[in-house]
Design an enzyme around this catalytic site. Sequence first.
Site, mmCIF file in Angstrom:
data_model
loop_
_atom_site.group_PDB
_atom_site.id
_atom_site.type_symbol
_atom_site.label_atom_id
_atom_site.label_comp_id
_atom_site.label_asym_id
_atom_site.label_seq_id
_atom_site.Cartn_x
_atom_site.Cartn_y
_atom_site.Cartn_z
ATOM 1 N N LEU A 1 1.799 2.121 -11.070
ATOM 2 C CA LEU A 1 3.173 1.772 -10.708
ATOM 3 C C LEU A 1 3.192 1.426 -9.222
ATOM 4 O O LEU A 1 2.683 2.193 -8.400
ATOM 5 C CB LEU A 1 4.136 2.940 -10.962
ATOM 6 C CG LEU A 1 4.830 3.046 -12.309
ATOM 7 C CD1 LEU A 1 5.770 4.246 -12.312
ATOM 8 C CD2 LEU A 1 5.609 1.786 -12.650
ATOM 9 N N ASP A 2 3.772 0.279 -8.871
ATOM 10 C CA ASP A 2 3.885 -0.111 -7.470
ATOM 11 C C ASP A 2 4.728 0.910 -6.704
ATOM 12 O O ASP A 2 5.597 1.580 -7.282
ATOM 13 C CB ASP A 2 4.551 -1.479 -7.350
ATOM 14 C CG ASP A 2 3.669 -2.597 -7.892
ATOM 15 O OD1 ASP A 2 2.448 -2.395 -7.986
ATOM 16 O OD2 ASP A 2 4.218 -3.667 -8.213
ATOM 17 N N PRO A 3 4.519 1.008 -5.377
ATOM 18 C CA PRO A 3 5.353 1.917 -4.569
ATOM 19 C C PRO A 3 6.848 1.649 -4.712
ATOM 20 O O PRO A 3 7.649 2.584 -4.631
ATOM 21 C CB PRO A 3 4.864 1.643 -3.136
ATOM 22 C CG PRO A 3 3.428 1.255 -3.307
ATOM 23 C CD PRO A 3 3.403 0.435 -4.575
ATOM 24 N N LEU A 4 7.252 0.386 -4.928
ATOM 25 C CA LEU A 4 8.671 0.073 -5.058
ATOM 26 C C LEU A 4 9.201 0.248 -6.474
ATOM 27 O O LEU A 4 10.342 -0.097 -6.753
ATOM 28 C CB LEU A 4 8.936 -1.357 -4.585
ATOM 29 C CG LEU A 4 8.835 -1.582 -3.073
ATOM 30 C CD1 LEU A 4 9.203 -3.010 -2.714
ATOM 31 C CD2 LEU A 4 9.729 -0.610 -2.311
ATOM 32 N N ALA A 5 8.363 0.789 -7.362
ATOM 33 C CA ALA A 5 8.803 1.105 -8.728
ATOM 34 C C ALA A 5 8.817 2.612 -8.910
ATOM 35 O O ALA A 5 8.028 3.338 -8.305
ATOM 36 C CB ALA A 5 7.864 0.474 -9.747
#
Length: 296
Positions: free
Chosen positions: A42-46
Amino acid sequence: MNGWIVIDKPLGLGSTQVVSAVKRALRAGGYGKAKVGHGGTLDPLASGVLPIALGEATKLAGRMLDSDKIYDFTIRFGEETDTLDAEGPVIATNPGRPTAAQVKAVLPRFTGPIAQVPPAYSALKVDGQRAYDLARAGEEVTLRSRDVVIHALTPHASPDGPLEEITLTANVSKGTYIRSLARDIARALGTLGHVTYLRRVKAGPFGLSQAISLDKLAELGQGRALEQSLLPLRAALDDIPALSLSPDQAGALRQGRVLAGIAAGDGLCLALLDDVPVALVDVADHEVRVVRGFNL
């Protein structure tokens, strides 16, 4: 500790940082060393569901990576960024603002098997280097289109009139980039867009109802109570049938031998001895072969 702990990943952290947090909780609880891995970046912004595999469950992490996922995401219309999310600078604008009816009308074009070009800011490799490293260095990144499957794409309720943004739920196959999906939907509507909100609500069989926060994780570690949130290894295999074994059959599989004359349908099965997982097996023509063995 063999099984799964499902974390509700907060914004701002990468998946490897969550793995490190689980390792700290294990040390704090005196659980000793254990293999720890995650079942889908999961991306940091997710935010949202991040399954963490412990011990023998790490042997199933690859299977979890291949599973379908469900996301809630918001597209803000009128601006496209270089990262296709709110982190990057705006690179193009468009005054167009679609209505909810227009969005609904275009979604069938993005449902089912589709081809999409991944974002330049992705972890895919180009000539041995991560695409996002090349993009950050100012190099032009060209990625090949890839085939994915959008099983369902549903808009949330929206007001009448032109929309500044809309939230959708997407049930997608492995390899799908939601940022690319948002970009392509906006362009199909004659405007531009980028993702401002992204939350994974399900990964394979694991959902938000099973997930705990990092604060709860740390609390359970300090209290030596991580077992309270540990899901069994077989929780990741609830979509395949079980195959009960005799002690002799279990012993044979643990030695890597093939079982013959087994009355079971072809395909993957979870072989069990008294409810204890022995192996993930493949059944074909009444023969059983080990795909992944478990030391439990």
